[in-house]
Design an enzyme around this catalytic site. Structure first.
Site, PDB file in Angstrom:
ATOM      1  N   ASP A 196      -3.371 126.255 -30.605  1.00 53.70           N
ATOM      2  CA  ASP A 196      -1.982 125.789 -30.782  1.00 53.70           C
ATOM      3  C   ASP A 196      -1.665 125.682 -32.268  1.00 53.70           C
ATOM      4  O   ASP A 196      -2.232 124.855 -32.979  1.00 53.70           O
ATOM      5  CB  ASP A 196      -1.822 124.411 -30.136  1.00 53.70           C
ATOM      6  CG  ASP A 196      -0.389 123.893 -30.254  1.00 53.70           C
ATOM      7  OD1 ASP A 196       0.393 124.097 -29.320  1.00 53.70           O
ATOM      8  OD2 ASP A 196      -0.064 123.291 -31.300  1.00 53.70           O
ATOM      9  N   LYS A 252       5.107 127.922 -32.725  1.00 56.02           N
ATOM     10  CA  LYS A 252       6.372 127.178 -32.567  1.00 56.02           C
ATOM     11  C   LYS A 252       7.382 127.604 -33.621  1.00 56.02           C
ATOM     12  O   LYS A 252       7.021 127.919 -34.760  1.00 56.02           O
ATOM     13  CB  LYS A 252       6.120 125.669 -32.694  1.00 56.02           C
ATOM     14  CG  LYS A 252       4.986 125.155 -31.836  1.00 56.02           C
ATOM     15  CD  LYS A 252       4.819 123.662 -31.892  1.00 56.02           C
ATOM     16  CE  LYS A 252       3.487 123.244 -31.293  1.00 56.02           C
ATOM     17  NZ  LYS A 252       2.341 123.336 -32.230  1.00 56.02           N
ATOM     18  N   TYR A 281       3.108 124.719 -39.652  1.00 55.81           N
ATOM     19  CA  TYR A 281       1.770 124.286 -40.098  1.00 55.81           C
ATOM     20  C   TYR A 281       1.261 125.132 -41.267  1.00 55.81           C
ATOM     21  O   TYR A 281       0.219 124.821 -41.849  1.00 55.81           O
ATOM     22  CB  TYR A 281       0.749 124.363 -38.952  1.00 55.81           C
ATOM     23  CG  TYR A 281       1.073 123.520 -37.736  1.00 55.81           C
ATOM     24  CD1 TYR A 281       2.088 122.566 -37.749  1.00 55.81           C
ATOM     25  CD2 TYR A 281       0.358 123.686 -36.554  1.00 55.81           C
ATOM     26  CE1 TYR A 281       2.384 121.813 -36.621  1.00 55.81           C
ATOM     27  CE2 TYR A 281       0.642 122.932 -35.423  1.00 55.81           C
ATOM     28  CZ  TYR A 281       1.667 122.009 -35.463  1.00 55.81           C
ATOM     29  OH  TYR A 281       1.948 121.271 -34.341  1.00 55.81           O
ATOM     30  N   HIS A 288      10.172 123.835 -31.724  1.00 55.89           N
ATOM     31  CA  HIS A 288       9.342 122.737 -32.234  1.00 55.89           C
ATOM     32  C   HIS A 288      10.054 121.387 -32.155  1.00 55.89           C
ATOM     33  O   HIS A 288       9.421 120.356 -31.879  1.00 55.89           O
ATOM     34  CB  HIS A 288       8.951 123.048 -33.694  1.00 55.89           C
ATOM     35  CG  HIS A 288       7.711 122.368 -34.166  1.00 55.89           C
ATOM     36  ND1 HIS A 288       6.851 122.937 -35.076  1.00 55.89           N
ATOM     37  CD2 HIS A 288       7.183 121.166 -33.880  1.00 55.89           C
ATOM     38  CE1 HIS A 288       5.847 122.102 -35.315  1.00 55.89           C
ATOM     39  NE2 HIS A 288       6.031 121.020 -34.603  1.00 55.89           N
TER      40      HIS A 288
HETATM   41  N1  NAP Z   1       4.702 119.556 -31.387  1.00 54.85           N
HETATM   42  C1  NAP Z   1       4.538 118.644 -32.317  1.00 54.85           C
HETATM   43  O1  NAP Z   1       5.491 118.114 -32.903  1.00 54.85           O
HETATM   44  C2  NAP Z   1       3.139 118.248 -32.687  1.00 54.85           C
HETATM   45  C3  NAP Z   1       2.916 117.105 -33.478  1.00 54.85           C
HETATM   46  C4  NAP Z   1       1.605 116.763 -33.778  1.00 54.85           C
HETATM   47  C5  NAP Z   1       0.553 117.538 -33.285  1.00 54.85           C
HETATM   48  N2  NAP Z   1       0.795 118.658 -32.532  1.00 54.85           N
HETATM   49  C6  NAP Z   1      -0.313 119.505 -31.981  1.00 54.85           C
HETATM   50  O2  NAP Z   1      -1.240 118.665 -31.300  1.00 54.85           O
HETATM   51  C7  NAP Z   1      -2.543 118.850 -31.864  1.00 54.85           C
HETATM   52  C8  NAP Z   1      -3.370 117.583 -31.742  1.00 54.85           C
HETATM   53  O3  NAP Z   1      -2.734 116.487 -32.370  1.00 54.85           O
HETATM   54  P1  NAP Z   1      -3.140 115.944 -33.818  1.00 54.85           P
HETATM   55  O4  NAP Z   1      -3.886 116.999 -34.554  1.00 54.85           O
HETATM   56  O5  NAP Z   1      -1.908 115.401 -34.423  1.00 54.85           O
HETATM   57  O6  NAP Z   1      -4.096 114.716 -33.568  1.00 54.85           O
HETATM   58  P2  NAP Z   1      -5.262 114.299 -32.525  1.00 54.85           P
HETATM   59  O7  NAP Z   1      -5.840 115.485 -31.858  1.00 54.85           O
HETATM   60  O8  NAP Z   1      -4.729 113.166 -31.711  1.00 54.85           O
HETATM   61  O9  NAP Z   1      -6.332 113.645 -33.506  1.00 54.85           O
HETATM   62  C9  NAP Z   1      -6.991 114.374 -34.482  1.00 54.85           C
HETATM   63  C10 NAP Z   1      -7.891 113.391 -35.254  1.00 54.85           C
HETATM   64  O10 NAP Z   1      -8.978 112.955 -34.405  1.00 54.85           O
HETATM   65  C11 NAP Z   1     -10.209 113.218 -35.064  1.00 54.85           C
HETATM   66  N3  NAP Z   1     -11.170 113.597 -34.011  1.00 54.85           N
HETATM   67  C12 NAP Z   1     -11.137 114.732 -33.268  1.00 54.85           C
HETATM   68  N4  NAP Z   1     -12.130 114.727 -32.360  1.00 54.85           N
HETATM   69  C13 NAP Z   1     -12.818 113.568 -32.530  1.00 54.85           C
HETATM   70  C14 NAP Z   1     -13.941 113.003 -31.897  1.00 54.85           C
HETATM   71  N5  NAP Z   1     -14.550 113.620 -30.890  1.00 54.85           N
HETATM   72  N6  NAP Z   1     -14.391 111.795 -32.339  1.00 54.85           N
HETATM   73  C15 NAP Z   1     -13.766 111.161 -33.362  1.00 54.85           C
HETATM   74  N7  NAP Z   1     -12.677 111.646 -34.004  1.00 54.85           N
HETATM   75  C16 NAP Z   1     -12.206 112.849 -33.590  1.00 54.85           C
HETATM   76  C17 NAP Z   1      -9.931 114.314 -36.050  1.00 54.85           C
HETATM   77  O11 NAP Z   1     -10.778 114.226 -37.176  1.00 54.85           O
HETATM   78  P3  NAP Z   1     -11.670 115.483 -37.686  1.00 54.85           P
HETATM   79  O12 NAP Z   1     -10.770 116.669 -37.790  1.00 54.85           O
HETATM   80  O13 NAP Z   1     -12.184 115.010 -39.027  1.00 54.85           O
HETATM   81  O14 NAP Z   1     -12.749 115.663 -36.669  1.00 54.85           O
HETATM   82  C18 NAP Z   1      -8.490 114.005 -36.479  1.00 54.85           C
HETATM   83  O15 NAP Z   1      -8.489 113.001 -37.479  1.00 54.85           O
HETATM   84  C19 NAP Z   1      -2.220 119.286 -33.297  1.00 54.85           C
HETATM   85  O16 NAP Z   1      -3.322 119.835 -33.960  1.00 54.85           O
HETATM   86  C20 NAP Z   1      -1.079 120.241 -33.074  1.00 54.85           C
HETATM   87  O17 NAP Z   1      -1.566 121.481 -32.628  1.00 54.85           O
HETATM   88  C21 NAP Z   1       2.074 119.005 -32.228  1.00 54.85           C
END
Ligand code: NAP
Length: 284
Positions: free
Chosen positions: A47, A77, A52, A109
């Site tokens: 994704d 997106k 990004y 998005h």
């Molecule tokens: N459509 C939108 O507006 C929107 C907004 C936000 C996000 N997104 C999408 O959703 C995806 C996921 O959301 P997100 O990246 O915001 O946050 P998330 O997946 O909720 O959290 C990512 C965080 O968790 C940590 N982490 C991951 N696996 C872990 C584990 N097993 N144990 C401990 N910590 C862990 C990562 O650190 P490390 O990397 O250091 O491991 C990072 O700091 C994004 O990458 C993006 O593709 C979309």
């Protein structure tokens, strides 16, 4: 997709892995290696987004992997656009950066700008087959229902903030009634509220020999919510994909349901200050 990852069937019949890999906030210079590691860990659903600024690095990792295109599911997106012509240009630019000739899912998005023109242009892209499925992101129920009421194609997916502290169960039900698949962003709430050491989630994990992260991803997918965790660390990538060998009990699901605050931990897309800020990031 690898045999272990279940798929969901979208409203147009397209199959989408229920677990994928998100690349938001991965620095562009780190993204190629990170996606290479994620593909090696078994993820087949990536994704990304034009916003990004790492689509080209995602594309390089995909090309270098040698994985057949039809085994991958790639979402990108569209950032806020003023009209349909801009939408088609933005889509072509994303395809070019990704080095692909189609994407599996193309999302609006933000529910901002002229998104009705965006949607009509995306319907054409979908009919042409260059976006196998089209959907939206960050649409609250009122905007989603209005978009559906005024267009031919119903969004296949709505990607919204969904995690243990903001669970979106009523929104999920409304999406289900309209044939829209819910997808979680920020499934770990990016670690807010001390999610990774939360006592309830830790206790449930201990009962299954699983981590908090695995409990959260299992809970999402057991609810039928698509999850796209992000990590730059290979050991966490492996951990986060290893969730299909256990099941949460009804009592455990109920304990997690009790953590819902019903409110965003990030921001509200209906907040005028946020709408102004997001529109300020327009590049057209
Ligand atoms: N459509 C939108 O507006 C929107 C907004 C936000 C996000 N997104 C999408 O959703 C995806 C996921 O959301 P997100 O990246 O915001 O946050 P998330 O997946 O909720 O959290 C990512 C965080 O968790 C940590 N982490 C991951 N696996 C872990 C584990 N097993 N144990 C401990 N910590 C862990 C990562 O650190 P490390 O990397 O250091 O491991 C990072 O700091 C994004 O990458 C993006 O593709 C979309």
């Amino acid at each position: 997709m690898t045999a272990q990852t279940p798929q969901v069937t979208l409203n147009n019949g397209v199959q989408m892995p229920i677990l994928g890999f998100g690349v938001y906030q991965i620095p562009p210079e780190q993204t190629e290696q990170t996606v290479t590691d994620a593909l090696a860990a078994g993820y087949r659903h990536i994704d990304t987004a034009a916003a990004y600024a790492n689509e080209d690095a995602v594309g390089r990792a995909i090309a270098a992997s040698g994985i057949p295109r039809d085994e991958l599911f790639v979402t990108t997106k569209l950032w806020i656009q003023a009209n349909g012509d801009n939408t088609k240009r933005a889509f072509d630019a994303s395809l070019q950066r990704l080095g692909l000739d189609y994407v599996d899912l193309y999302l609006i998005h933000q529910p901002l700008g002229d998104y009705y023109s965006e949607w009509r242009a995306m319907q054409e892209l979908n009919r042409q087959g260059v976006a196998r499925a089209i959907g939206v992101s960050n649409f609250y129920p009122d905007r989603l229902v209005d978009l559906i009421a005024n267009n031919e194609i119903t969004p296949a997916v709505n990607q919204v903030e969904t995690h243990p502290f903001f669970q979106r169960t009523a929104d999920q039900e409304l999406m289900r009634e309209h044939g829209v698949q819910i997808e979680s962003w920020g499934g770990f709430a990016e670690g807010k509220n001390d999610l990774f050491t939360h006592s309830t989630l830790s206790e449930i994990g201990a009962a299954h020999g699983k981590s908090v992260a695995q409990v959260v991803l299992r809970w999402l997918t057991q609810r039928g919510v698509i999850a796209i965790p992000k990590s730059v660390r290979p050991e966490r990538m492996a951990e986060n994909i290893d969730i299909f060998d256990f099941q949460l009990t009804d009592a455990e699901m109920a304990h997690i349901a009790a953590l819902d605050t019903g409110a965003s931990l990030f921001f509200d897309h209906r907040d005028p200050a946020m709408v102004t800020w997001l529109n300020g990031r327009r590049d057209n």
